[in-house]
Design a protein around this motif. Structure first.
Motif, PDB file in Angstrom:
ATOM      1  N   HIS A  30       0.836  -1.204   0.000  1.00 34.78           N
ATOM      2  CA  HIS A  30       0.000   0.000   0.000  1.00 34.78           C
ATOM      3  C   HIS A  30       0.871   1.255   0.000  1.00 34.78           C
ATOM      4  N   ARG A  34       1.179   4.292  -2.755  1.00 35.05           N
ATOM      5  CA  ARG A  34       1.062   5.710  -2.419  1.00 35.05           C
ATOM      6  C   ARG A  34       2.281   6.491  -2.903  1.00 35.05           C
ATOM      7  N   LEU A  37       2.018   6.863  -6.667  1.00 36.04           N
ATOM      8  CA  LEU A  37       0.981   7.812  -7.028  1.00 36.04           C
ATOM      9  C   LEU A  37       1.486   9.247  -6.866  1.00 36.04           C
ATOM     10  N   LEU A 100      -3.431  15.191  -6.242  1.00 36.62           N
ATOM     11  CA  LEU A 100      -3.638  13.997  -5.422  1.00 36.62           C
ATOM     12  C   LEU A 100      -5.118  13.828  -5.076  1.00 36.62           C
ATOM     13  N   ASP A 101      -5.798  14.940  -4.779  1.00 38.53           N
ATOM     14  CA  ASP A 101      -7.235  14.877  -4.501  1.00 38.53           C
ATOM     15  C   ASP A 101      -8.003  14.387  -5.717  1.00 38.53           C
ATOM     16  N   HIS A 102      -7.547  14.776  -6.894  1.00 40.19           N
ATOM     17  CA  HIS A 102      -8.213  14.361  -8.133  1.00 40.19           C
ATOM     18  C   HIS A 102      -8.051  12.855  -8.369  1.00 40.19           C
ATOM     19  N   PHE A 103      -6.835  12.342  -8.158  1.00 42.94           N
ATOM     20  CA  PHE A 103      -6.581  10.931  -8.424  1.00 42.94           C
ATOM     21  C   PHE A 103      -7.073  10.017  -7.304  1.00 42.94           C
ATOM     22  N   ASP A 104      -7.073  10.494  -6.072  1.00 42.64           N
ATOM     23  CA  ASP A 104      -7.488   9.659  -4.942  1.00 42.64           C
ATOM     24  C   ASP A 104      -8.314  10.496  -3.963  1.00 42.64           C
ATOM     25  N   PRO A 105      -9.597  10.757  -4.297  1.00 41.32           N
ATOM     26  CA  PRO A 105     -10.404  11.637  -3.451  1.00 41.32           C
ATOM     27  C   PRO A 105     -10.779  11.038  -2.098  1.00 41.32           C
ATOM     28  N   SER A 106     -10.544   9.772  -1.883  1.00 41.61           N
ATOM     29  CA  SER A 106     -10.936   9.132  -0.620  1.00 41.61           C
ATOM     30  C   SER A 106      -9.982   9.442   0.529  1.00 41.61           C
ATOM     31  N   ILE A 107      -8.818  10.030   0.234  1.00 39.26           N
ATOM     32  CA  ILE A 107      -7.810  10.313   1.265  1.00 39.26           C
ATOM     33  C   ILE A 107      -7.700  11.823   1.454  1.00 39.26           C
ATOM     34  N   HIS A 109      -5.545  14.613   1.732  1.00 37.24           N
ATOM     35  CA  HIS A 109      -4.157  14.941   1.420  1.00 37.24           C
ATOM     36  C   HIS A 109      -3.684  16.226   2.097  1.00 37.24           C
TER      37      HIS A 109
END
Length: 188
Positions: A30, A34, A37, A100-107, A109
């Motif tokens: 994981h 990250r 990414l 980063l928010d665009h590619f992984d909005p679940s975290i 950042h």
């Protein structure tokens, strides 16, 4: 005859044999995802804004604070000196967070910690600190006014009368009117 090979300890049935956990393997996988990414988003952000790829590198450090809680440090390493890149460091960090928010909005950042490091061979033209007097001189010269809204009339700058054009030259010679002067009233 082969009694010496047998264990003399009694079997303890109360301690079950637990299988080896893959938690560390999945956690490291994981973290690798990250890291990758972040590197991809940085490269994409640099490309999007026209920043040459050789100027900046990235190191991602993940520190485990508590079980299940990691603190992520993104260290941006300036490989070649570029004063313009330093001037826009904050904006670049913000663009990286948005990517980063665009590619992984679940975290979330926004909790990521950014730091900047200069590579030892980046070619910085300032190898030593300036004289202490230069700091005092530069701060007094660089003090600028805060931007003021154009709608706020309390802070408008007054020009000397000689610099102002005559707004209505035809009315200056006109006869006085019978109108009362305008009075300011408070807004309700």
């Amino acid at each position: 005859m082969f009694e010496f090979l047998k264990s003399k300890r009694p079997k303890d049935e109360s301690v079950p044999c637990a299988p080896v956990s893959d938690v560390s393997d999945s956690s490291s996988q994981h973290n690798d995802v990250r890291r990758e990414l972040i590197r991809v988003v940085l490269k994409d952000t640099l490309r999007l804004h026209g920043v040459p790829f050789g100027l900046l590198a990235c190191e991602v450090i993940i520190v485990a604070r508590a079980p299940g809680e990691d603190e992520l440090h993104i260290q941006l390493v300036m490989m070649k000196w570029n004063e313009q890149l330093l001037r826009y460091a904050s904006a670049l960090q913000q663009q990286l967070r948005l990517g980063l928010d665009h590619f992984d909005p679940s975290i979330d950042h926004s909790k990521y910690i950014f730091s900047w490091r200069l590579s030892p061979d980046c070619g910085c033209p300032f190898p030593s600190m300036p004289d202490s007097k230069s700091w005092r001189q530069n701060t007094t010269q660089q003090v600028e006014e805060a931007p003021v809204s154009v709608l706020d009339r309390r802070h408008t700058r007054r020009l000397p009368k000689a610099a102002l054009p005559d707004p209505m030259p035809a009315l200056a010679s006109a006869e006085p009117s019978n109108f009362a002067p305008t009075q300011m009233t408070p807004l309700k």
